[in-house]
Motif scaffolding. Sequence first.
Motif, PDB file in Angstrom:
ATOM      1  N   HIS A  66       0.837  -1.200   0.000  1.00 13.64           N
ATOM      2  CA  HIS A  66       0.000   0.000   0.000  1.00 13.64           C
ATOM      3  C   HIS A  66       0.873   1.253   0.000  1.00 13.64           C
ATOM      4  N   PHE A  88      -7.143   4.086   4.112  1.00 10.53           N
ATOM      5  CA  PHE A  88      -6.324   3.000   4.652  1.00 10.53           C
ATOM      6  C   PHE A  88      -7.146   2.084   5.543  1.00 10.53           C
ATOM      7  N   VAL A 103      -0.595  -7.044   4.692  1.00  8.41           N
ATOM      8  CA  VAL A 103      -0.555  -5.701   4.124  1.00  8.41           C
ATOM      9  C   VAL A 103       0.769  -5.061   4.518  1.00  8.41           C
ATOM     10  N   TYR A 105       2.630  -1.592   4.230  1.00  8.19           N
ATOM     11  CA  TYR A 105       2.134  -0.242   3.959  1.00  8.19           C
ATOM     12  C   TYR A 105       3.202   0.818   4.207  1.00  8.19           C
ATOM     13  N   SER A 107       4.375   3.885   5.796  1.00  3.46           N
ATOM     14  CA  SER A 107       4.306   4.937   6.797  1.00  3.46           C
ATOM     15  C   SER A 107       5.365   5.976   6.404  1.00  3.46           C
ATOM     16  N   LYS A 139       0.044   9.164   9.506  1.00  8.52           N
ATOM     17  CA  LYS A 139       0.837   7.938   9.426  1.00  8.52           C
ATOM     18  C   LYS A 139       0.929   7.257  10.787  1.00  8.52           C
ATOM     19  N   ASP A 142      -2.217   5.427  11.036  1.00  7.71           N
ATOM     20  CA  ASP A 142      -2.179   4.221  10.209  1.00  7.71           C
ATOM     21  C   ASP A 142      -1.446   3.099  10.932  1.00  7.71           C
ATOM     22  N   ALA A 146      -3.319  -0.351  11.963  1.00  6.79           N
ATOM     23  CA  ALA A 146      -2.748  -1.597  11.443  1.00  6.79           C
ATOM     24  C   ALA A 146      -2.449  -2.564  12.577  1.00  6.79           C
ATOM     25  N   THR A 157       0.477  -7.194   9.289  1.00  3.76           N
ATOM     26  CA  THR A 157       0.725  -5.839   8.793  1.00  3.76           C
ATOM     27  C   THR A 157       2.167  -5.448   9.076  1.00  3.76           C
ATOM     28  N   GLY A 159       4.641  -2.124   8.585  1.00  2.00           N
ATOM     29  CA  GLY A 159       4.747  -0.719   8.238  1.00  2.00           C
ATOM     30  C   GLY A 159       6.191  -0.322   7.964  1.00  2.00           C
TER      31      GLY A 159
END
Length: 249
Positions: A66, A88, A103, A105, A107, A139, A142, A146, A157, A159
């Motif tokens: 992501h 998100f 996922v 992602y 950050s 972020k 997020d 997550a 997840t 990051g």
Amino acid sequence: MTRRILLTGAAGRVAHQLLPGLDEHELRLLDRSEPPPHGDAQLLVGELTDRDLLARAVEGIDTVVHLAGDPSPSATWDELRGPNVDGFAALLGAAAEHGVRRVVYASSVHAMGRYESDGALPVQAHWAPAPCCPYGATKAFDEAVAGVFADRRGLSTIGLRLGATTPVPEQRSQLSSWLGPEDLRRLVRGAVETEVPFGVYPATSANTRGHWDLGPARADLGYEPTLDSAAHAGEVEDDGTDVTTCRRP
């Protein structure tokens, strides 16, 4: 191992640098504007807040990478909320509902920016978030949501607190946080394949002037960066600071 990967923000500059590192996988590319064609990748166009689109986007996907969102440290909360917060959270919900394994992602170092601005170096991955701007605050949110999905829904997840993700550093302030394309690809591949189910990691190259402790990424993701912004130090614009993140007015 070949995986089915959904890449969001696929028309963006970071995705452009990352895509060559994902060519071994079966790709589905999503962006709010049509992504450029990339091999046999399936292309989807739309907003992350479109639940029907998200359901189609994650169907049959093993891993989401992501990158979508508004990356501007000067953006307002109203500009950031849709792409960075609501979008998100909707993506995580769709991933959990459709059996996505993981996922990964984007950050940002801005989620920890006050440490850097205050000279608390090197910044450690396990410290509490300390965003320096509204973008960094989204972020940090997020990362928190997550973690909830990992704990409550069993969704893996990972990051990555991306630094200045450009082909070469362009300003002096980027020398401490630069993440070059080859290292970006190494890091994301490690995040896709790690056995660690949850984590948040600083994401920069092995910069001589680095402000971020890369030890956890090396240990958990097998990340071995090879690039150093020092090789470009004589070519960058002097913007008057060695601090990457947003400065206070």
